[in-house]
Design an enzyme around this catalytic site. Structure first.
Site: not given
Length: 558
Positions: A109, A171, A344-345, A88
């Site tokens: 991450n 976030d 994002d993926h 992410t």
């Protein structure tokens, strides 16, 4: 079953109701061309874990916002998050920076900083670990680790009047797309609603959105209707102690976890974004403004239930309709806006369902490849029994040698680690830090890159590990356990996780589709060209995509 739509949530945030889109908007005339004047608002949407496979699987059923983008816009169905670490934070860091993780510094991450004095050596990508008492799971969110500016940041340098807003379910999505100089950054912080790292008092708009969310959360959801295209997906699959595949997102009043892992979360995020655009009059002034929107529910659904059950099918259907209502809201306000939507993926379904559906070779990773087991086995083989020799965050990705090893001990540990890992039947390859560092940054079609080129695109020397462990395709990096948490995940260097759709839309543009591979880092220069914002090619990894079908070039002069 109750079929909740964006209209209810838009009403809850004091906006005029919008009927859900149920049919394609009229197609533009064949002679229409994209306007040459800059749009007044850029709307950048990331749908977390919206793989190219998931996008194409349901494409024929789209009738709302996704229908508009795919039938009227520029469609790149074979976009790539081209790097190896398909997670992410790295993925979001590429979308509005034009740069791969090797330049953004966001390699994963989480990574390990073994030189830090704090007890927790694990660093979260959106953490400010300089704050006293910070840890990777209790932290003050921050863009500290992002090493390059976002599009919004570049726009503000060119024109300080530009407003940059970022709203997301996570976030790390909000921060990586908004960047360090965003005016407002908000994400879903828990049952209390949306929170920000900016340290500003909660404005009336956010207070109203949070009150609307609290009101919605206080009501039960009996579930969503099962669309016709989802009926064939409706059968149970067992993974450890979990049974998935037949859910409708029913939840009890006050059940925040179920709210978060459902279409309701995305609906609220889009309602927030629509309210922010209207309240702040984004796109209504002389300059171009930008809002980034991170829709996180598809990812939560994919991890919790997999990508091929009724849960994922319902989620995509609701996403389509919520986006339709959101775009209708912008149309009603008369805003000249351009949209880019990507992910994002990608993601991979759980092995247990794949095995039921013609893929008997699908498997879960061997517990022997988990960091704890690896450390014990390698320490024994290196003659250092009971010693901490290796750090890692999971059974794939970056591995770090302990800083307390002598040079001789480190050499033995590395040799034994390479020998053990390369002999394991589930391991595709292991690269050393030196091998990756010596590899030139990749160029050319992302679909043709080698594994070490993908690894190089994720490599940032100060943060990357001493070894990079890559599992074979069809090996899920979640081990088989009696008690399962997440049942499926992503993060591999394979196309299921790398490929994502990239869709552009602006009123008046001529539709076209380009099936060849492009990268998410191409988004920033493509949008920058539309607003006549120069970006030095040496500062980014992407290239401008010409969004004008036929004659003409939207990248001219860039």
């Amino acid at each position: 079953m109750l079929k909740r739509v964006a209209a209810a949530l838009l009403l809850a945030t004091a906006l005029a109701p919008v009927a859900p889109v149920v049919a394609q908007s009229p197609a533009p005339a064949a002679a229409a061309t994209m306007p040459t004047i800059p749009p007044k608002l850029i709307v950048a949407i990331s749908v977390d874990q919206f793989s190219a496979d998931l996008f194409s699987e349901y494409r024929q059923y789209y009738s709302g916002g996704l229908k508009r983008l795919t039938s009227e816009g520029a469609v790149f169905p074979r976009g790539y998050q081209s790097h190896a670490a398909t997670e992410t934070c790295p993925g979001h860091s590429t979308i509005l920076t034009g740069s791969r993780p090797s330049r953004t510094g966001i390699i994963a991450n989480n990574w390990f900083d073994l030189s830090t004095q704090r007890e927790d050596k694990n660093v979260y990508c959106a953490e400010d670990e300089t704050q006293p008492g910070s840890s990777s799971d209790k932290y003050e969110a921050s863009p500290l680790h992002l090493k390059v500016p976002t599009l919004g940041g570049r726009m503000k340098i060119a024109n300080p009047a530009t407003r940059v807003v970022s709203v997301a379910g996570k976030d790390r999505a909000a921060i990586m797309m908004g960047g360090a100089t965003a005016d407002q950054v908000w994400w879903l912080g828990g049952p209390q609603g949306y929170v920000s790292y900016k340290g500003i008092a909660t404005p009336p708009l956010v207070a109203k959105v949070n009150a609307a969310m609290a009101q919605r959360l206080a009501q039960p959801n009996p579930g969503f209707e099962l669309p016709p295209q989802c009926v064939s997906k409706d059968f149970p699959v067992q993974a450890g102690d979990r049974t998935v595949g037949t859910g409708r997102f029913a939840r009890a009043a006050g059940d925040y976890k179920s709210f978060r892992i459902s279409p309701e979360q995305d609906a609220m995020t889009l309602a927030f974004a629509a309210a922010a655009i209207e309240t702040m009059a984004l796109g209504k002034q002389a300059q171009t403004d930008i809002i980034s929107i991170g829709l996180s529910a598809t990812d939560y659904v994919g991890h919790t239930y997999g990508t091929e059950g009724t849960e994922s099918c319902i989620q995509v259907d609701r996403l389509d309709h919520e986006l339709g209502a959101f775009f209708d809201r912008l149309d009603k306000d008369g805003i000249d806006y351009v949209v880019v939507l990507t992910a994002d993926h990608g993601g991979h379904d759980l092995p247990e369902r794949h095995r039921l559906n013609a893929m008997p070779m699908e498997q879960r990773v061997d517990m022997a490849l988990t960091p704890k087991a690896l450390n014990a086995a390698i320490a024994d083989k290196a003659g250092l029994p009971g010693k901490k020799v290796l750090w890692g965050d999971g059974p794939s990705g970056d591995l770090y040698f302990d800083k307390g090893l002598t040079a001789a001990q480190r050499a033995r540990v590395e040799a034994e680690a390479l020998k053990l890992l390369r002999a394991h039947p589930q391991v595709q390859t292991v690269f050393t830090k030196a091998q990756i560092a010596a590899t030139p940054s990749p160029s050319g079609p992302p679909e043709s890159w080698s594994l070490i080129q993908e690894a190089r695109a994720s490599f940032y020397a100060e943060r990357s590990g001493d070894l990079l462990l890559l599992l074979k395709p069809r090996v899920m990096s979640i081990p088989e356990q009696a008690t399962m948490g997440a049942v499926a995940t992503h993060g591999s260097p394979w196309d299921t996780d790398r490929r994502v759709p990239i869709l552009f839309w602006r009123k008046g543009m001529q539709h076209f589709e380009q099936p060849l591979g492009v990268e998410t880092v191409d988004i920033l220069p493509s949008l920058a060209a539309l607003i006549h914002l120069p970006v030095a090619k040496s500062e980014i990894d992407g290239r401008c995509l010409d969004l004008i079908a036929g004659d003409g070039d939207s990248c001219a002069g860039q």
